[in-house]
Design a protein around this motif. Structure first.
Motif, PDB file in Angstrom:
ATOM      1  N   ALA A   1       0.870  -1.329   0.193  1.00 38.26           N
ATOM      2  CA  ALA A   1      -0.074   0.008   0.036  1.00 38.26           C
ATOM      3  C   ALA A   1       0.695   1.181  -0.090  1.00 38.26           C
ATOM      4  O   ALA A   1       0.649   2.185  -0.661  1.00 38.26           O
ATOM      5  N   ARG A   2       1.759   1.216   0.812  1.00 43.58           N
ATOM      6  CA  ARG A   2       2.745   2.282   0.932  1.00 43.58           C
ATOM      7  C   ARG A   2       3.515   2.628  -0.345  1.00 43.58           C
ATOM      8  O   ARG A   2       3.979   3.707  -0.901  1.00 43.58           O
ATOM      9  N   LEU A   3       3.969   1.509  -0.917  1.00 45.57           N
ATOM     10  CA  LEU A   3       4.628   1.542  -2.266  1.00 45.57           C
ATOM     11  C   LEU A   3       3.686   2.120  -3.465  1.00 45.57           C
ATOM     12  O   LEU A   3       4.420   2.891  -4.171  1.00 45.57           O
ATOM     13  N   ILE A   4       2.556   1.960  -3.517  1.00 47.91           N
ATOM     14  CA  ILE A   4       1.559   2.341  -4.071  1.00 47.91           C
ATOM     15  C   ILE A   4       1.190   3.761  -4.046  1.00 47.91           C
ATOM     16  O   ILE A   4       1.263   4.694  -5.022  1.00 47.91           O
TER      17      ILE A   4
ATOM     18  N   GLY B   1      -7.789  -6.394   0.966  1.00 54.58           N
ATOM     19  CA  GLY B   1      -7.938  -7.322   2.019  1.00 54.58           C
ATOM     20  C   GLY B   1      -6.877  -7.465   2.715  1.00 54.58           C
ATOM     21  O   GLY B   1      -6.612  -8.946   3.256  1.00 54.58           O
ATOM     22  N   LEU B   2      -5.716  -6.760   2.943  1.00 55.65           N
ATOM     23  CA  LEU B   2      -4.577  -7.075   3.734  1.00 55.65           C
ATOM     24  C   LEU B   2      -4.872  -6.960   5.150  1.00 55.65           C
ATOM     25  O   LEU B   2      -4.142  -7.166   6.166  1.00 55.65           O
ATOM     26  N   ASP B   3      -6.098  -6.540   5.617  1.00 58.20           N
ATOM     27  CA  ASP B   3      -6.232  -6.322   6.842  1.00 58.20           C
ATOM     28  C   ASP B   3      -6.838  -7.906   7.715  1.00 58.20           C
ATOM     29  O   ASP B   3      -7.222  -7.991   8.922  1.00 58.20           O
ATOM     30  N   LYS B   4      -7.155  -8.684   6.737  1.00 56.69           N
ATOM     31  CA  LYS B   4      -7.786 -10.174   7.036  1.00 56.69           C
ATOM     32  C   LYS B   4      -6.591 -10.878   7.454  1.00 56.69           C
ATOM     33  O   LYS B   4      -5.103 -10.391   7.072  1.00 56.69           O
ATOM     34  N   ASP B   5      -6.847 -11.941   8.090  1.00 54.36           N
ATOM     35  CA  ASP B   5      -5.578 -12.985   8.487  1.00 54.36           C
ATOM     36  C   ASP B   5      -4.936 -13.722   7.056  1.00 54.36           C
ATOM     37  O   ASP B   5      -5.839 -13.723   6.233  1.00 54.36           O
ATOM     38  N   VAL B   6      -3.908 -14.115   7.108  1.00 51.71           N
ATOM     39  CA  VAL B   6      -3.152 -14.860   6.062  1.00 51.71           C
ATOM     40  C   VAL B   6      -3.944 -15.798   5.352  1.00 51.71           C
ATOM     41  O   VAL B   6      -3.963 -15.845   4.142  1.00 51.71           O
TER      42      VAL B   6
ATOM     43  N   ILE C   1      -3.747   4.439   3.948  1.00 50.37           N
ATOM     44  CA  ILE C   1      -3.064   3.343   3.711  1.00 50.37           C
ATOM     45  C   ILE C   1      -4.160   2.224   4.490  1.00 50.37           C
ATOM     46  O   ILE C   1      -4.153   1.046   3.807  1.00 50.37           O
ATOM     47  N   ALA C   2      -4.737   2.567   5.595  1.00 46.42           N
ATOM     48  CA  ALA C   2      -5.630   1.474   6.310  1.00 46.42           C
ATOM     49  C   ALA C   2      -6.773   1.183   5.052  1.00 46.42           C
ATOM     50  O   ALA C   2      -7.336   0.115   4.873  1.00 46.42           O
ATOM     51  N   LEU C   3      -7.193   2.168   4.482  1.00 39.82           N
ATOM     52  CA  LEU C   3      -8.399   2.034   3.488  1.00 39.82           C
ATOM     53  C   LEU C   3      -7.973   1.138   2.332  1.00 39.82           C
ATOM     54  O   LEU C   3      -8.491   0.174   1.887  1.00 39.82           O
ATOM     55  N   TYR C   4      -6.641   1.382   1.783  1.00 46.60           N
ATOM     56  CA  TYR C   4      -6.176   0.590   0.697  1.00 46.60           C
ATOM     57  C   TYR C   4      -5.985  -0.922   1.196  1.00 46.60           C
ATOM     58  O   TYR C   4      -6.208  -1.728   0.455  1.00 46.60           O
TER      59      TYR C   4
END
Lengths: 541, 348
Positions: free
Chosen positions: B49-52, B70-75, B62-65
């Motif tokens: 996210a930070r990269l983009i 879907g990066l806020d979900k578990d792996v 960033i949290a929104l992105y």
């Protein structure tokens, strides 16, 4: 059976062959006449195989003709062009070699391999060639040849593979066959069948056969004339009958005496009440076959016992399960069922670390000593290894023990520095025996100790084992298909067939009064040098 | 009598049993490959996210992105989503080409595949021919030359060979076409059927395009062949020489079978290791041909992957890893099947 009026088909004229600066064949003169079966006998290293190869002009790498020539119907083989020489091989003179399984292409169906040879000598389409291959297979005594033709070599038994090789040799319609120890390593019964069909076909087709062998029994049964070969020379050539009656050359006489020696039968030991040293009850060994529900019953409920100092011979054809039984006894294989009792102790379920201290008391001499000996070690290290496992020794002590062992098996002490590949087959067997003796065991399993040895060497090994046994009061299980050595070594005999013991008794009872038909068949397959039965006095002696 | 499933299976033809077993294995293998491709990318440092969004992004955006990706979900949830997407043919979109990654890969894969398939055919054909000839004519000048080549070929850098070939055959002699792409830019490429320009142009009946595309293949194939045939030669020499000395070869000769047939039978016996080494080279070239692709402006997969690495385009990289693994898996499966087919001694 003399046809001296006819011109010879193959003629060797002062032929000498050398490898490097060593002469392997030394001025051999020989005439192979039409329709005769000519035996060439001699011991390993006499140059018999090289002789056969020189005739078809295919010497092993490094070999070259030093002098003389080979003529086929008057034409020197060496003057043929490459294409003529190719058509000559298989088309006029065909070679049948030893160890048929190695002579077949492992990834081609055997029917196609025969058809390939057919098409090399005749313009035929594939279907006609295959039909010819099947016909040849039937002619050489293969059941259900249509199905067998589609088999791969690894699916065939040794005897079947040998028949395929014979069919390949006949495929080019040759008029001379060179059989180079073609039945070496086959069971006596199979050997007799294979030789029988080979000779029968040759007589039918009017072929000349050069039968190279070290077995004088084969010569007596199948050959018209015989030549004795020693160190690259023919020391005697003559008709078989007069040769067997009175060989002229001292070396021929020696060979013949060794082959004739019918050793005195071993008597059974006196009965006593002591429990047997080794006792096996209902020994069973099944192998699971991948892709099949039915296991292979290699050993199927076998029982026997061996007293201290007694020798039991386990005889039978290859595949009967004798070696597997021996390996179960040594705990080299984990038997499926049954009990093994050694010296009053049930060792069947002993863990390896509990069993190890017992191993020094029971040893095995393996079938192929060269494979069983580490090729990079010297004899002295090979013999010292088992000793080091049982007790610590100083190097001086160890050297003394190695010397003792070598003396016990009648080997010169100088051989302690040799490596296995520098030894002859007989010496390798002796080292194998010495290695088993190193821990002073009370019981030894000998697995085929005399197979594939020359007759004189075989006799020496038997003498050796017999001597050792009486000196050291050894009990032994003697696994073999060589009945002659059983006579002189075993107190009792157990005959094994398809995983079961079909008959068991004293050596005399088995050899003189065999009851089971399989035992009789086994005994009948021997090819003795003399056909008349031994006078009764000899047996009792 | 009732036939148990096991007996039914045993009665099927050997070839069918080999193929079915091998294909059944592909499913779990492909699953494992997807998992590894997924985890490997997760292991790379940096927050996508930070990269983009760049260095000046707020924590909120960033949290929104993260939520969007879907990066806020578990792996494992992320993996399940990824797996679902892959099964639907969705490998994501590259932020750099703004095209679906699958389309990008589908554009470039045929170029590389055409190059390396033809190159491997040449490599194996030439390598095996050299090896067989040198064993049959042992000790001849040819044998010595073949050994020297087998010794040296492993040390030749492919870009160097490519540059030499371009210099001599194109620049000095003018025999080969220019190293600019797969087909003359003045020609219209044939309609895509297989993606292989040579085959498509033949299908379209466009012989000019065929001549051009086949001509453009010559130099890159020659490069790859010169560099890799040495390995095939060395390996085949070892195997074939051993079989050439086997008793059954001597037996065929004693039976008067013509030499050419003996060579064919011996070669048939040497096939298993040749199959292994060919499949290995084919899999290896997928990525390793990148220098050759670059020199000849080929526009293939290797170049795409290198570009993705330079741009930190993780989605594109992941897509490449997945497609490359799938390709290698297919190649090795085919090799395994052939291996069992050519050796009847392998139990199935």
């Amino acid at each position: 059976m003399s046809q001296s009026s006819e011109a010879p088909i193959v003629e060797l004229d002062g032929l000498s062959v050398g490898f490097g600066d060593k002469t392997v064949i030394d001025g051999v003169d020989l005439q192979l006449r039409p329709r005769e079966i000519f035996g060439v006998v001699g011991e390993t290293g006499a140059g018999k195989s090289v002789l056969a190869r020189a005739i078809i002009g295919l010497l092993p790498t490094g070999g070259r003709v030093l002098a003389g020539q080979v003529r086929y119907r008057g034409q020197p083989v060496s003057t043929m062009g490459p294409e003529d020489a190719r058509a000559f091989r298989g088309g006029k003179v065909a070679l049948i070699g030893t160890n048929a399984k190695a002579l077949l292409d492992p990834v081609a169906r055997v029917g196609d391999q025969i058809a390939r040879v057919v098409r090399s000598h005749e313009r035929l389409d594939k279907r006609a060639a295959t039909a010819r291959a099947v016909a040849l297979m039937r002619e050489i005594g293969i059941n259900d040849p249509e199905r067998r033709a589609r088999a791969y070599p690894h699916e065939l038994s040794g005897g079947m593979a040998q028949r395929i090789v014979i069919a390949m040799a006949l495929a080019g319609n040759p008029d001379v066959l060179l059989a180079d120890d073609a039945t070496l390593g086959l069971d006596a019964t199979v050997q007799a069948q294979v030789l029988e069909s080979l000779v029968e076909r040759s007589r039918e087709r009017g072929l000349s056969v050069l039968l190279v062998t070290h077995d004088l029994g084969i010569v007596r049964h199948y050959c018209d004339r015989v030549a004795v070969m020693k160190a690259g020379r023919l020391v005697e050539v003559g008709d078989v009958e007069p040769f067997l009656a009175a060989p002229a050359n001292p070396y021929s006489r020696e060979l013949l005496d060794a082959a004739r020696a019918r050793p005195t039968l071993q008597r059974p030991l006196a009965e006593d009440d002591r429990p047997p040293l080794v006792s096996v009850r209902d020994l069973t060994m099944h192998f699971a076959v991948p892709g099949s529900v039915e296991p292979i019953r290699a050993v199927d409920g076998v029982s026997f016992s061996i007293a201290a100092g007694e020798t039991l011979a386990l005889v039978g054809e290859s595949g009967s399960g004798k070696t597997t039984a021996g390996q179960c006894l040594m705990r080299l294989l984990d038997n499926t069922d049954g009990r093994i009792i050694f010296n009053g102790r049930d060792i069947t379920d002993l863990r390896e670390n509990a069993f190890r201290p017992l191993r020094r008391n029971m040893q095995m001499v393996f079938q192929e000593p060269y494979v069983a000996l580490n090729p990079r070690w010297r004899v002295r290290d090979l013999l010292a290894e088992p000793m080091a496992l049982i007790e610590p020794m100083t190097s001086a002590e160890r050297a003394r023990r190695v010397a003792e062992l070598l003396e016990a098996v009648h080997l010169p002490t100088a051989l302690a520095e040799a490596r296995p590949h520098e030894l002859t087959a007989g010496e390798q067997k002796r080292v194998g025996v010495a290695r088993a003796l190193a821990t002073k065991p009370s019981f030894i399993v000998f697995d085929e100790p005399t197979t594939a040895l020359d007759i004189r060497v075989r006799a020496q090994i038997i003498d050796l084992i017999r001597g050792l046994q009486s000196q050291m009061n050894l009990a032994a299980l003697f696994i073999t298909h060589d009945l002659n050595s059983v006579r002189s070594l075993a107190h009792r005999v157990a005959v094994m067939h398809l995983g079961k013991i079909v008959e068991q008794g004293s050596t005399e009872a088995i050899f003189e009064r065999a009851e089971h038909p399989y035992t009789r068949k086994l005994l009948a397959a021997e090819l003795p040098v003399d056909c008349e039965p031994l006078p009764p006095g000899d047996i009792a002696a | 009598m009732r036939v148990s499933p096991r007996q039914f299976w045993r009665r099927q033809p050997r070839l069918l049993r080999i193929i079915v077993t091998r294909i059944a294995l592909i499913v779990p293998q492909m699953f494992g490959v997807t998992l590894i491709a997924f985890l490997l990318i997760r292991l790379l440092p940096g927050d996508p996210a930070r990269l983009i969004l760049g260095n000046f992004a707020t924590d909120e955006s960033i949290a929104l992105y993260h939520q969007k990706l879907g990066l806020d979900k578990d792996v494992w949830t992320q993996f399940a989503i990824y797996l679902g997407n892959v099964l639907h043919g969705d490998l994501g979109t590259s932020p750099f080409t703004s095209k679906p990654i699958l389309d990008d890969l589908a554009d470039r894969a045929p170029a590389t595949l055409e190059l390396i398939l033809f190159a491997v055919i040449c490599t194996v054909g030439i390598g095996v021919t050299i090896a067989v000839t040198s064993v049959v004519k042992k000790g001849s000048a040819f044998d010595w030359g073949a050994r020297a080549y087998g010794f040296a070929a492993g040390a030749l850098p492919d870009f160097w060979v490519a540059l030499l070939l371009v210099f001599f055959l194109y620049y000095m002699l003018g025999w080969a076409p220019a190293p600019f792409g797969r087909v003359d830019m003045m020609l219209t490429p044939p309609p895509t059927v297989t993606g292989f320009l040579t085959i498509d142009s033949l299908l379209a009946g466009d012989f000019e395009a065929f001549r051009s595309s086949a001509g453009r293949l010559i130099l890159p194939i020659l490069t790859i062949t010169i560099v890799n045939a040495g390995a095939v030669t060395k390996m085949t020499q070892t195997v074939f020489a051993e079989i050439w000395a086997a008793p059954f070869v001597e037996q065929m000769r004693a039976c008067g079978v013509p030499e050419r047939q003996i060579i064919r039978a011996a070669l048939r016996n040497s096939l298993p290791p040749i199959i292994s080494v060919s499949s290995f080279i084919l899999g290896f070239l997928l990525g390793a041909a990148v220098l050759v692709e670059t020199i000849f402006s080929w526009g293939g997969l290797g170049q795409y992957a290198v570009q993705a690495v330079i741009n930190s385009d993780y989605a594109a990289l992941q897509g490449f890893v997945l497609v490359a693994s799938a390709f290698i898996l297919v190649v090795y499966s085919i090799a395994d099947i052939l291996y069992e087919v050519v050796d009847p001694r392998i139990r199935t």
